[in-house]
Design a protein around this motif. Structure first.
Motif, PDB file in Angstrom:
ATOM      1  N   ARG A 117     -36.783   7.299  -9.288  1.00 15.32           N
ATOM      2  CA  ARG A 117     -37.571   6.051  -9.351  1.00 15.32           C
ATOM      3  C   ARG A 117     -36.803   4.936 -10.059  1.00 15.32           C
ATOM      4  O   ARG A 117     -36.901   3.773  -9.682  1.00 15.32           O
ATOM      5  CB  ARG A 117     -38.892   6.297 -10.057  1.00 15.32           C
ATOM      6  CG  ARG A 117     -39.883   7.084  -9.230  1.00 15.32           C
ATOM      7  CD  ARG A 117     -41.188   7.217 -10.026  1.00 15.32           C
ATOM      8  NE  ARG A 117     -42.107   8.151  -9.457  1.00 15.32           N
ATOM      9  CZ  ARG A 117     -43.110   7.825  -8.635  1.00 15.32           C
ATOM     10  NH1 ARG A 117     -43.285   6.584  -8.275  1.00 15.32           N
ATOM     11  NH2 ARG A 117     -43.907   8.761  -8.181  1.00 15.32           N
ATOM     12  N   ASP A 122     -38.011   1.213  -5.083  1.00 16.46           N
ATOM     13  CA  ASP A 122     -38.819   1.064  -3.870  1.00 16.46           C
ATOM     14  C   ASP A 122     -39.089   2.391  -3.149  1.00 16.46           C
ATOM     15  O   ASP A 122     -39.581   2.407  -2.023  1.00 16.46           O
ATOM     16  CB  ASP A 122     -38.142   0.094  -2.901  1.00 16.46           C
ATOM     17  CG  ASP A 122     -36.736   0.535  -2.496  1.00 16.46           C
ATOM     18  OD1 ASP A 122     -36.130   1.372  -3.200  1.00 16.46           O
ATOM     19  OD2 ASP A 122     -36.228   0.023  -1.478  1.00 16.46           O
ATOM     20  N   VAL A 123     -38.815   3.516  -3.806  1.00 15.28           N
ATOM     21  CA  VAL A 123     -38.995   4.833  -3.184  1.00 15.28           C
ATOM     22  C   VAL A 123     -40.482   5.150  -3.029  1.00 15.28           C
ATOM     23  O   VAL A 123     -41.302   4.774  -3.865  1.00 15.28           O
ATOM     24  CB  VAL A 123     -38.255   5.915  -4.005  1.00 15.28           C
ATOM     25  CG1 VAL A 123     -38.954   6.223  -5.307  1.00 15.28           C
ATOM     26  CG2 VAL A 123     -38.071   7.174  -3.216  1.00 15.28           C
ATOM     27  N   ASP A 124     -40.840   5.808  -1.913  1.00 14.39           N
ATOM     28  CA  ASP A 124     -42.204   6.282  -1.667  1.00 14.39           C
ATOM     29  C   ASP A 124     -42.232   7.789  -1.880  1.00 14.39           C
ATOM     30  O   ASP A 124     -41.343   8.497  -1.411  1.00 14.39           O
ATOM     31  CB  ASP A 124     -42.646   5.985  -0.225  1.00 14.39           C
ATOM     32  CG  ASP A 124     -42.824   4.504   0.037  1.00 14.39           C
ATOM     33  OD1 ASP A 124     -43.340   3.806  -0.854  1.00 14.39           O
ATOM     34  OD2 ASP A 124     -42.453   4.055   1.136  1.00 14.39           O
ATOM     35  N   ILE A 125     -43.272   8.279  -2.541  1.00 11.35           N
ATOM     36  CA  ILE A 125     -43.436   9.710  -2.779  1.00 11.35           C
ATOM     37  C   ILE A 125     -44.559  10.208  -1.876  1.00 11.35           C
ATOM     38  O   ILE A 125     -45.642   9.615  -1.837  1.00 11.35           O
ATOM     39  CB  ILE A 125     -43.792  10.010  -4.256  1.00 11.35           C
ATOM     40  CG1 ILE A 125     -42.808   9.324  -5.205  1.00 11.35           C
ATOM     41  CG2 ILE A 125     -43.881  11.508  -4.488  1.00 11.35           C
ATOM     42  CD1 ILE A 125     -41.361   9.692  -5.015  1.00 11.35           C
ATOM     43  N   GLU A 126     -44.295  11.282  -1.163  1.00 10.07           N
ATOM     44  CA  GLU A 126     -45.287  11.879  -0.268  1.00 10.07           C
ATOM     45  C   GLU A 126     -45.321  13.375  -0.518  1.00 10.07           C
ATOM     46  O   GLU A 126     -44.343  13.961  -0.956  1.00 10.07           O
ATOM     47  CB  GLU A 126     -44.931  11.603   1.191  1.00 10.07           C
ATOM     48  CG  GLU A 126     -44.889  10.121   1.525  1.00 10.07           C
ATOM     49  CD  GLU A 126     -44.597   9.861   2.991  1.00 10.07           C
ATOM     50  OE1 GLU A 126     -44.983  10.675   3.837  1.00 10.07           O
ATOM     51  OE2 GLU A 126     -43.951   8.843   3.265  1.00 10.07           O
ATOM     52  N   PHE A 138     -39.394  12.379  -1.409  1.00  5.73           N
ATOM     53  CA  PHE A 138     -39.284  10.928  -1.577  1.00  5.73           C
ATOM     54  C   PHE A 138     -38.589  10.366  -0.356  1.00  5.73           C
ATOM     55  O   PHE A 138     -37.709  10.987   0.231  1.00  5.73           O
ATOM     56  CB  PHE A 138     -38.588  10.536  -2.889  1.00  5.73           C
ATOM     57  CG  PHE A 138     -37.152  10.958  -3.004  1.00  5.73           C
ATOM     58  CD1 PHE A 138     -36.128  10.124  -2.583  1.00  5.73           C
ATOM     59  CD2 PHE A 138     -36.821  12.172  -3.586  1.00  5.73           C
ATOM     60  CE1 PHE A 138     -34.807  10.498  -2.715  1.00  5.73           C
ATOM     61  CE2 PHE A 138     -35.496  12.554  -3.729  1.00  5.73           C
ATOM     62  CZ  PHE A 138     -34.488  11.722  -3.301  1.00  5.73           C
ATOM     63  N   GLN A 139     -39.057   9.199   0.046  1.00  3.29           N
ATOM     64  CA  GLN A 139     -38.527   8.513   1.221  1.00  3.29           C
ATOM     65  C   GLN A 139     -38.205   7.079   0.808  1.00  3.29           C
ATOM     66  O   GLN A 139     -38.918   6.492   0.003  1.00  3.29           O
ATOM     67  CB  GLN A 139     -39.565   8.471   2.347  1.00  3.29           C
ATOM     68  CG  GLN A 139     -40.143   9.809   2.743  1.00  3.29           C
ATOM     69  CD  GLN A 139     -39.194  10.605   3.600  1.00  3.29           C
ATOM     70  OE1 GLN A 139     -38.484  10.048   4.420  1.00  3.29           O
ATOM     71  NE2 GLN A 139     -39.171  11.907   3.400  1.00  3.29           N
ATOM     72  N   ARG A 140     -37.173   6.561   1.395  1.00 10.80           N
ATOM     73  CA  ARG A 140     -36.784   5.187   1.115  1.00 10.80           C
ATOM     74  C   ARG A 140     -36.213   4.597   2.393  1.00 10.80           C
ATOM     75  O   ARG A 140     -35.355   5.219   3.029  1.00 10.80           O
ATOM     76  CB  ARG A 140     -35.735   5.177   0.008  1.00 10.80           C
ATOM     77  CG  ARG A 140     -35.295   3.815  -0.396  1.00 10.80           C
ATOM     78  CD  ARG A 140     -34.379   3.917  -1.627  1.00 10.80           C
ATOM     79  NE  ARG A 140     -33.881   2.609  -1.937  1.00 10.80           N
ATOM     80  CZ  ARG A 140     -32.752   2.100  -1.437  1.00 10.80           C
ATOM     81  NH1 ARG A 140     -32.010   2.803  -0.628  1.00 10.80           N
ATOM     82  NH2 ARG A 140     -32.376   0.885  -1.760  1.00 10.80           N
ATOM     83  N   GLU A 141     -36.703   3.428   2.771  1.00 12.94           N
ATOM     84  CA  GLU A 141     -36.153   2.782   3.961  1.00 12.94           C
ATOM     85  C   GLU A 141     -34.667   2.571   3.735  1.00 12.94           C
ATOM     86  O   GLU A 141     -34.246   2.024   2.725  1.00 12.94           O
ATOM     87  CB  GLU A 141     -36.835   1.438   4.219  1.00 12.94           C
ATOM     88  CG  GLU A 141     -36.391   0.840   5.528  1.00 12.94           C
ATOM     89  CD  GLU A 141     -37.203  -0.381   5.929  1.00 12.94           C
ATOM     90  OE1 GLU A 141     -36.625  -1.225   6.625  1.00 12.94           O
ATOM     91  OE2 GLU A 141     -38.383  -0.468   5.565  1.00 12.94           O
ATOM     92  N   ASN A 145     -33.105  10.083   1.045  1.00 13.75           N
ATOM     93  CA  ASN A 145     -34.406  10.744   1.013  1.00 13.75           C
ATOM     94  C   ASN A 145     -34.195  12.133   0.429  1.00 13.75           C
ATOM     95  O   ASN A 145     -33.077  12.642   0.412  1.00 13.75           O
ATOM     96  CB  ASN A 145     -34.976  10.871   2.430  1.00 13.75           C
ATOM     97  CG  ASN A 145     -34.934   9.549   3.159  1.00 13.75           C
ATOM     98  OD1 ASN A 145     -35.619   8.612   2.799  1.00 13.75           O
ATOM     99  ND2 ASN A 145     -34.095   9.463   4.174  1.00 13.75           N
ATOM    100  N   LYS A 151     -44.360  16.973  -8.392  1.00 14.47           N
ATOM    101  CA  LYS A 151     -44.725  15.559  -8.283  1.00 14.47           C
ATOM    102  C   LYS A 151     -44.687  14.818  -9.619  1.00 14.47           C
ATOM    103  O   LYS A 151     -44.946  13.636  -9.680  1.00 14.47           O
ATOM    104  CB  LYS A 151     -46.120  15.422  -7.677  1.00 14.47           C
ATOM    105  CG  LYS A 151     -46.215  15.947  -6.256  1.00 14.47           C
ATOM    106  CD  LYS A 151     -47.576  15.683  -5.658  1.00 14.47           C
ATOM    107  CE  LYS A 151     -48.515  16.811  -6.002  1.00 14.47           C
ATOM    108  NZ  LYS A 151     -49.813  16.728  -5.334  1.00 14.47           N
TER     109      LYS A 151
END
Length: 170
Positions: A117, A122-126, A138-141, A145, A151
């Motif tokens: 982070r 700008d990372v997304d956690i799923e 974690f995914q990041r445009e 990833n 979590k």
């Protein structure tokens, strides 16, 4: 005498001019930048060979849900390069791989979610574990990833990838 591989001059063993650095749009190895969809397979393999040694395995994953067959070259330390239509398309570092393989921002296997982070705000956690998926990720445009072992802020990166690979079919 200079050794050539795939049209690339190889440094003598132990004379690597630069480490391998992972990026969301490719990687850097042996002082060269390798970009997804632009670097030819033979060139990518030759350059990474300078840093990681000869590939342990070359093969083809077939169609991983993207419509094109994905070829691969696996190197020591759990590094796998992926190829689509003869060009570098992605990379993965699998669980148990070399924790020294890192992004320019210092993220690699074993990094904490807090470090991810901080490096990539700008990372997304799923979390796909409820639907039978592999668990938190974690995914990041634009990548990188990765998969996580939890979590919380202290959760660790267990797998890392960018680009089109068979790891995540992205």
């Amino acid at each position: 005498m200079m050794t050539m591989l795939g049209g690339v001059a190889l440094a003598a063993p132990g004379k690597d001019p630069a480490p391998l650095v992972l990026a969301g749009d490719g990687l850097a190895a042996g002082g060269k930048t390798l970009k997804f969809d632009r670097t030819a397979k033979a060139q990518a393999i030759a350059i990474v060979t300078v840093v990681r040694g000869k590939p342990l395995k070359l093969g083809n994953h077939g169609d991983c849900g993207q419509g094109d067959e994905i070829g691969f070259a696996t190197f020591a330390g759990g590094l796998e390069l992926s190829f689509v239509k003869g060009k570098l398309s992605g990379w993965t570092v699998d669980e148990g791989g070399d924790a020294r393989l890192r992004t320019a921002r210092g993220i690699g296997l074993g990094s904490t979610l807090a470090a991810v982070r901080k490096a990539y705000p700008d990372v997304d956690i799923e979390d796909f574990s409820d639907s039978g998926g592999p668990g938190p990720s974690f995914q990041r445009e634009g990548g990188p990833n990765g998969f996580l072992n939890g979590k919380t802020a202290s959760a660790r990166v267990t797998d890392l990838w960018a680009g089109a690979t068979c790891m995540a079919g992205i």
